[in-house]
Design an enzyme around this catalytic site. Structure first.
Site, PDB file in Angstrom:
ATOM      1  N   GLY A  40      19.726 -32.861  -0.876  1.00 12.03           N
ATOM      2  CA  GLY A  40      20.076 -31.995   0.250  1.00 12.03           C
ATOM      3  C   GLY A  40      21.108 -30.950  -0.083  1.00 12.03           C
ATOM      4  CG  HIS A  42      -0.032  -0.388   8.000  1.00 10.76           C
ATOM      5  ND1 HIS A  42      -0.363   0.942   7.802  1.00 10.76           N
ATOM      6  CD2 HIS A  42       0.207  -0.887   6.764  1.00 10.76           C
ATOM      7  CE1 HIS A  42      -0.343   1.204   6.512  1.00 10.76           C
ATOM      8  NE2 HIS A  42       0.009   0.109   5.858  1.00 10.76           N
ATOM      9  CG  HIS A  43       3.340  -2.561   6.217  1.00 10.41           C
ATOM     10  ND1 HIS A  43       2.726  -3.759   6.482  1.00 10.41           N
ATOM     11  CD2 HIS A  43       2.910  -2.190   4.978  1.00 10.41           C
ATOM     12  CE1 HIS A  43       1.957  -4.103   5.451  1.00 10.41           C
ATOM     13  NE2 HIS A  43       2.038  -3.174   4.526  1.00 10.41           N
ATOM     14  N   GLY A  96      27.405 -15.698  -1.539  1.00 10.98           N
ATOM     15  CA  GLY A  96      27.057 -17.111  -1.481  1.00 10.98           C
ATOM     16  C   GLY A  96      25.719 -17.409  -0.829  1.00 10.98           C
ATOM     17  CD  GLU A 125      24.611 -25.441   4.055  1.00  4.97           C
ATOM     18  OE1 GLU A 125      23.884 -26.124   4.812  1.00  4.97           O
ATOM     19  OE2 GLU A 125      24.317 -24.308   3.656  1.00  4.97           O
ATOM     20  CG  ASP A 155      -0.350  -0.060   2.524  1.00  5.61           C
ATOM     21  OD1 ASP A 155       0.667  -0.758   2.671  1.00  5.61           O
ATOM     22  OD2 ASP A 155      -0.880   0.584   3.458  1.00  5.61           O
ATOM     23  CG  ASP A 158      18.122 -31.169  -3.936  1.00  4.42           C
ATOM     24  OD1 ASP A 158      19.245 -30.643  -3.759  1.00  4.42           O
ATOM     25  OD2 ASP A 158      17.841 -32.301  -3.503  1.00  4.42           O
ATOM     26  CG  ASN A 204      22.617 -33.259  -4.672  1.00 11.28           C
ATOM     27  OD1 ASN A 204      21.832 -32.581  -4.012  1.00 11.28           O
ATOM     28  ND2 ASN A 204      23.762 -32.785  -5.118  1.00 11.28           N
ATOM     29  CD  GLU A 230       8.225  -8.085  -0.331  1.00 13.83           C
ATOM     30  OE1 GLU A 230       7.159  -7.459  -0.172  1.00 13.83           O
ATOM     31  OE2 GLU A 230       8.386  -9.281   0.041  1.00 13.83           O
TER      32      GLU A 230
END
Length: 604
Positions: free
Chosen positions: A512, A154-155, A456, A516, A68, A483, A510, A91
């Site tokens: 996951g 608001h917001h 990253g 990591e 708004d 994925d 694969n 966003e």
């Protein structure tokens, strides 16, 4: 090398701020200046001025999420000829899309609403800041009458203080402007846009929701395209830096050159190649500089990435007795957990405005582009390092052919991808093993390449693909997304369909967060499997051109279809891979980064 869209040298020589040479409607220096048209009172508004400025600097698409506080402003952006409003699903993706667009066009823009939109886009803007991309982040702000009151809006977080969003953006943008007064709005808007382009960093521009449609005398004429004088070197400093560097390099036996990611912000890609031609040196690229200089040059030896470099590249770079790095960023990722075998006394570090020769001296106010151009005129030709490379080089082997009914291997996938690439292609690599597999692709002349190494942020590639494809619509963009990353930002495949894009997405399934896993494994790296092709088909919903495929064994037919019958469609190809099917580079890199992360505290 493509010297227009998506190139490090994409900025036009016309010096009209931020306007790539290939941008439609870009005013060129050779065009006689036209007197600014006088506008009617109804047209002389803040909203129209901002819209015209965006078009003038090369922005033809603004990635937005309505709220708004920005709706009236969006009306003015839509009304501007040459400007398209691209509605995004959230966003964060709008910010990532502006990032991708800036990579393709030299500048990008997004529009969000106050605080809930601003804080959502913040992560993407931080990424653009880290990658030196000029992104204009426009936020609709509170009504100008509410500033200075004790009203709670608001917001917000429930306090009568509207500066929270501004304070958050101060650390990830190079300039912030809060426009809540028409008297200085013209100046604030122009200063913000000019600063983004001058600094090659994002800016934050908040505009009160009641101001876009209001006329003001400062907007009574069409904005004249503004001109930023390009930064030039201090002549004495430039001469001293070149002299010291020439002396350093000419006494070296086997010097080399390495291109870094800040070549983009310095617009020094051509100057770097001219230096290669003049010197005869072997040259490599740091991983985040891939695509900024051509890989078809005979003296190109690959990616220098420490222990995970292209075969034989690290040996040549690290054994050199002098190495010139142009625009490097040395961090824990690019140095493979700080394991580079480089010596400061052998290095010449050339940053966009600074040169450091060995352990000293250092020279400030020296522009990289001018420095490399002058250096090329004086350096002695020396092909020793390149000749050494040719002596030790052994061509890469080919992946083993897949056995019948054998699951598809990732190295076989990328063997097929290599054959897909042309000068009309561009590659986007998501954070993860795609970093390492895509580094090994040999880019044809003009082929674009983008990834987000410094920041990253997983999920970046979905929004960046949307923005890059929108900005470089003459290229077919091929994205490689894991994925886990796809699950973060998948919704804006919908926006790609609305924009009728024909990109090709390879979804590497694969199971996951593989990157990591190789740094530190745990149950948190395993994710819920989706029916990815079913998900994209549901988004498609029969509207737009979309084709999906799932490949567990054979990929050739899917690629042939994507390049042939479905060449005008958005193509989504899910590739099922074993969870442990990773590149050898990721295995090495992950163990070294893990070691760097787990260093014990220094003794107090």
């Amino acid at each position: 090398m493509d010297t227009h869209i998506g190139s490090v040298n994409g900025a036009a020589s016309n010096q009209t701020v931020g306007c790539p040479a290939s941008a439609p409607g870009c005013p060129m220096a050779s065009t006689p200046a036209q007197p600014a048209a006088t506008l009617s009172a109804g047209e002389a508004s803040l909203g129209r001025h901002l819209a015209r400025r965006l078009v003038q600097v090369g922005v033809n698409d603004v990635f937005a999420v309505p709220g708004d506080f920005n709706l009236t402003l969006l009306d003015h952006l839509i009304a501007e000829p040459g400007l398209r409003l691209v509605g995004c699903c959230n966003e964060l993706n709008a910010g990532y899309a502006a990032d991708g667009y800036a990579r393709a066009r030299g500048v990008g823009a997004c529009a969000v609403t106050f605080t809930v939109g601003g804080l959502s886009v913040l992560n993407a803007i931080a990424g653009a800041y880290s990658e030196n991309l000029p992104v204009i982040c426009i936020a609709g702000g509170p009504n100008s009458n509410d500033y200075g009151t004790n009203r709670i809006l608001h917001h917000t977080i429930g306090l009568p203080d509207f500066s929270q969003e501004l304070r958050c953006f101060q650390t990830v943008t190079c300039h912030q402007a809060v426009v809540n007064n028409l008297d200085d709005a013209h100046e604030q808007i122009d200063t913000a846009i000019a600063t983004a382009l001058r600094e090659s960093k994002p800016v934050y521009l908040s505009i009160s929701c009641n101001l876009p449609g209001l006329p003001h005398p400062t907007f009574s004429r069409d904005p004249v395209p503004f001109f930023l004088t390009p930064r030039t070197s201090n002549k004495m400093g430039l001469e001293a830096a070149v002299e010291a560097t020439v002396e350093f390099l000419n006494k070296a036996v086997k010097p080399v050159l390495v291109a870094g990611p800040k070549l983009r912000v310095a617009k020094a890609g051509k100057a770097f190649v001219d230096m290669v031609d003049a010197s005869g040196y072997a040259y490599a690229v740091m991983p985040s500089a891939k695509g900024l200089v051509p890989e078809t040059h005979p003296h190109f030896i690959g990616t220098y990435w420490g222990a995970v470099s292209t075969a034989f590249c690290a040996e040549i770079v690290e054994s050199a007795d002098a190495y010139l790095f142009a625009g490097p960023i040395f961090n824990d990722y690019s140095s493979v957990g700080y394991s580079f075998l480089l010596k400061k006394e052998k290095a010449i570090i050339v940053q966009p405005e600074r040169v450091i020769v060995g352990n000293g001296p250092a020279f400030g106010c020296v522009m990289m582009k001018e420095f490399l151009s002058e250096l090329a005129k004086r350096v002695n030709k020396n092909t020793t390092a390149y000749e050494n490379y040719k002596r030790i080089f052994v061509p890469e082997g080919q992946p083993l052919e897949s056995e019948p009914n054998e699951p598809l291997r990732v190295n076989v996938l990328f063997k097929h991808v290599q054959k897909m690439l042309t000068g009309d292609s561009a590659v986007i690599a998501e954070t993860g093993d795609s970093w390492f597999n895509c580094q090994k692709l040999k880019l044809p002349e003009g082929c674009g390449y983008e990834f987000q190494m410094q920041y990253g942020s997983i999920g970046w590639s979905v929004g960046a693909l949307l923005g890059y494809a929108q900005g470089a619509n003459h290229k077919r963009v091929i994205a490689f997304i894991g994925d886990g990353s796809f699950q973060v930002t998948a919704q804006d495949v919908s926006t790609m369909l609305r924009c009728e894009q024909n990109s090709i997405i390879f979804l590497i399934n694969n199971g996951g967060y593989t990157i990591e896993v190789e740094i530190h494994d745990g149950p948190y790296n395993v994710i819920k499997n989706w029916n990815y092709t079913g998900f994209v088909d549901a988004i498609h919903n029969g509207l737009g051109k979309c084709w999906t495929s799932k490949s567990e064994e054979e990929l050739t037919a899917a690629i042939e279809t994507a390049l042939g019958e479905k060449k005008d469609c958005l193509c989504f190809i899910e590739v099922i891979a074993h969870k442990d099917d990773t590149s050898k580079e990721l295995l090495e890199w992950g163990s070294r980064v893990s070691a760097a992360n787990s260093r014990p505290p220094n003794p107090q």
